[in-house]
Design a protein around this motif. Structure first.
Motif, mmCIF file in Angstrom:
data_model
loop_
_atom_site.group_PDB
_atom_site.id
_atom_site.type_symbol
_atom_site.label_atom_id
_atom_site.label_comp_id
_atom_site.label_asym_id
_atom_site.label_seq_id
_atom_site.Cartn_x
_atom_site.Cartn_y
_atom_site.Cartn_z
ATOM 1 N N HIS A 49 0.875 -1.261 0.170
ATOM 2 C CA HIS A 49 0.096 -0.078 -0.015
ATOM 3 C C HIS A 49 0.718 1.327 -0.033
ATOM 4 O O HIS A 49 1.645 1.506 0.960
ATOM 5 C CB HIS A 49 -1.078 0.045 1.433
ATOM 6 N N LEU A 50 0.802 1.951 -1.174
ATOM 7 C CA LEU A 50 1.593 3.202 -1.134
ATOM 8 C C LEU A 50 0.680 4.703 -1.166
ATOM 9 O O LEU A 50 -0.482 4.288 -1.427
ATOM 10 C CB LEU A 50 2.623 3.337 -2.525
ATOM 11 N N SER A 51 1.163 5.687 -0.982
ATOM 12 C CA SER A 51 0.260 7.040 -0.968
ATOM 13 C C SER A 51 -0.194 7.350 -2.267
ATOM 14 O O SER A 51 -1.171 7.920 -2.379
ATOM 15 C CB SER A 51 1.173 7.971 -0.254
ATOM 16 N N SER A 52 0.397 6.694 -3.284
ATOM 17 C CA SER A 52 0.129 6.946 -4.530
ATOM 18 C C SER A 52 -1.033 5.976 -5.191
ATOM 19 O O SER A 52 -1.446 6.433 -6.340
ATOM 20 C CB SER A 52 1.318 7.042 -5.521
ATOM 21 N N ASP A 53 -1.373 5.204 -4.298
ATOM 22 C CA ASP A 53 -2.568 4.236 -4.785
ATOM 23 C C ASP A 53 -4.008 5.003 -4.882
ATOM 24 O O ASP A 53 -3.996 5.930 -4.244
ATOM 25 C CB ASP A 53 -2.876 3.259 -3.694
ATOM 26 N N GLY A 54 -4.895 4.363 -5.864
ATOM 27 C CA GLY A 54 -6.086 4.983 -5.842
ATOM 28 C C GLY A 54 -6.140 6.153 -6.970
ATOM 29 O O GLY A 54 -5.282 6.808 -7.175
ATOM 30 N N PRO A 55 -7.336 6.333 -7.469
ATOM 31 C CA PRO A 55 -7.446 7.594 -8.188
ATOM 32 C C PRO A 55 -7.232 8.991 -7.642
ATOM 33 O O PRO A 55 -6.825 10.027 -8.528
ATOM 34 C CB PRO A 55 -8.985 7.587 -8.489
ATOM 35 N N ASP A 60 4.295 10.338 -1.878
ATOM 36 C CA ASP A 60 5.062 10.660 -0.556
ATOM 37 C C ASP A 60 6.408 11.219 -1.026
ATOM 38 O O ASP A 60 7.313 10.164 -1.155
ATOM 39 C CB ASP A 60 4.832 9.509 0.302
ATOM 40 N N LYS A 61 6.677 12.406 -1.151
ATOM 41 C CA LYS A 61 8.076 12.634 -1.439
ATOM 42 C C LYS A 61 9.376 12.300 -0.519
ATOM 43 O O LYS A 61 10.490 12.199 -0.841
ATOM 44 C CB LYS A 61 8.108 14.302 -1.572
ATOM 45 N N GLN A 62 8.998 12.249 0.568
ATOM 46 C CA GLN A 62 9.722 11.752 1.560
ATOM 47 C C GLN A 62 10.132 10.411 1.354
ATOM 48 O O GLN A 62 11.343 10.156 1.636
ATOM 49 C CB GLN A 62 9.334 12.196 3.119
ATOM 50 N N GLN A 63 9.286 9.551 1.248
ATOM 51 C CA GLN A 63 9.516 8.230 0.787
ATOM 52 C C GLN A 63 10.252 7.958 -0.567
ATOM 53 O O GLN A 63 11.004 7.151 -0.628
ATOM 54 C CB GLN A 63 8.201 7.527 0.735
ATOM 55 N N LEU A 92 11.243 15.399 -6.825
ATOM 56 C CA LEU A 92 11.277 14.712 -5.510
ATOM 57 C C LEU A 92 11.377 15.626 -4.182
ATOM 58 O O LEU A 92 11.423 15.124 -3.236
ATOM 59 C CB LEU A 92 12.317 13.536 -5.307
ATOM 60 N N GLY A 93 11.564 16.918 -4.552
ATOM 61 C CA GLY A 93 11.671 17.913 -3.607
ATOM 62 C C GLY A 93 13.146 18.270 -3.258
ATOM 63 O O GLY A 93 13.509 18.969 -2.222
ATOM 64 N N MET A 228 13.115 -0.476 3.536
ATOM 65 C CA MET A 228 13.851 -0.069 2.398
ATOM 66 C C MET A 228 13.131 -0.597 0.903
ATOM 67 O O MET A 228 13.402 -0.006 0.038
ATOM 68 C CB MET A 228 15.276 -0.615 2.393
ATOM 69 N N ALA A 229 12.659 -1.716 1.133
ATOM 70 C CA ALA A 229 12.061 -2.560 -0.182
ATOM 71 C C ALA A 229 10.739 -1.707 -0.453
ATOM 72 O O ALA A 229 10.393 -1.516 -1.672
ATOM 73 C CB ALA A 229 11.530 -3.814 0.167
ATOM 74 N N GLN A 230 10.031 -1.259 0.598
ATOM 75 C CA GLN A 230 8.762 -0.442 0.171
ATOM 76 C C GLN A 230 9.327 0.765 -0.441
ATOM 77 O O GLN A 230 8.879 1.285 -1.331
ATOM 78 C CB GLN A 230 8.115 -0.173 1.355
ATOM 79 N N ASP A 231 10.301 1.518 0.296
ATOM 80 C CA ASP A 231 10.552 2.890 -0.331
ATOM 81 C C ASP A 231 11.266 2.774 -1.719
ATOM 82 O O ASP A 231 10.898 3.544 -2.571
ATOM 83 C CB ASP A 231 11.745 3.448 0.667
#
Length: 281
Positions: A49-55, A60-63, A92-93, A228-231
């Motif tokens: 589950h990532l913050s970019s999921d869904g319409p 998440d720039k920090q991620q 990415l900031g 780390m794998a999620q990021d």
């Protein structure tokens, strides 16, 4: 006569296709294919589950920055990002000085202005991430005869890409005893590594993420293997779809406009044809 011959030829091919389908289905039912280790032990990707999921999701720039750090310190030793320029990291900031510093930390191919010979020079923001190997021969020699794929579009090249990447990075393990008992011929060859999330269960890449704090996050996040794998999975989703947020921000107003235009067109049609319908009645 020509038309008749055409019809007969078409009929012949139709019957041939139907016959092949029926006989193939019958053979499959009568003698189903033997089970394979790949079919029995291959696993679908884990949930991610990532913050970019869904319409309405956003990055998440920090991620993403953490994921870039994992790529830079771990993955870039073997994998390239051919379609990403250093200046793209501003999304990415990162500030302009930070982008310049990141670029300068990489050696990219260049030409010596004095001799005209190929050389290496510090990167600039307009450069693209360099390849870790000069050619495929060198890549194969360093990776058990396998060429590490470019990761720029990997999140788009695989079904459910980010989850696939996350699962692959966290899926290295010893072969199950059940597999070796049922399929002794499927023992992982020397130099390869068992991973049930890979298509043929064995891959040349050794586990890249092995210990906690393998990288040191500047934001204080605990750098576990899972984190780390999620990021890095989130970062590779961004490299594959850097315009994801902008596309969604544009898409919803466009859909709203199209819906409004459809309703307006319907009401206009009702208004224009109202008199005609009345006279017809």
């Amino acid at each position: 006569m020509t038309r008749l011959i055409g019809i007969l030829v078409g009929l012949f091919f139709t019957v041939a296709v139907l016959w092949a389908f029926v006989t193939g289905a019958a053979n499959y039912i009568a003698e189903p294919p033997a089970a394979t280790a790949e079919h029995e032990f291959h696993r679908h990707p884990k949930e991610l589950h990532l913050s970019s999921d869904g319409p309405f999701g956003t990055f998440d720039k920090q991620q993403l920055q953490r994921g870039f750090q994992v790529y830079k310190e771990v993955c870039s030793a073997c994998h390239s990002l051919n379609h990403v320029a250093f200046r793209d990291l501003a999304a990415l900031g990162y500030s302009e000085p930070e982008v310049k510093a990141i670029a300068a930390g990489f050696q990219v191919p260049g030409v010596d202005p004095n001799t005209g010979e190929e050389t290496l020079r510090p990167g600039t923001p307009t450069d693209y991430f360099p390849k870790p190997y000069p050619n495929d021969i060198a890549a194969r020699a360093a990776n058990n005869n396998a060429v590490p794929p470019d990761l720029s579009l990997m999140a788009k090249a695989r079904h459910n890409g980010p989850a696939y990447i996350y699962s692959l990075l966290t899926g290295f393990q010893d072969q199950p005893a059940e597999l070796l008992k049922e399929f002794p011929e499927a023992k992982t060859p020397t130099g390869l590594h068992y991973n049930p999330y890979f298509a043929n269960l064995n891959l040349a890449m050794a586990p890249p993420l092995t210990t906690t704090d393998q990288v040191s996050y500047g934001d204080g996040t605990k750098a576990t293997v899972d984190q780390m794998a999620q990021d890095v999975s989130a970062f590779l989703l961004w490299t594959a779809e850097p315009k994801l947020e902008k596309r969604r921000q544009t898409g919803w107003p466009v859909l709203g406009f199209l819906l409004f235009a459809t309703v307006l067109a319907y009401l206009a049609k009702q208004q224009v044809w109202a008199d005609k319908k009345g006279k017809k009645g």
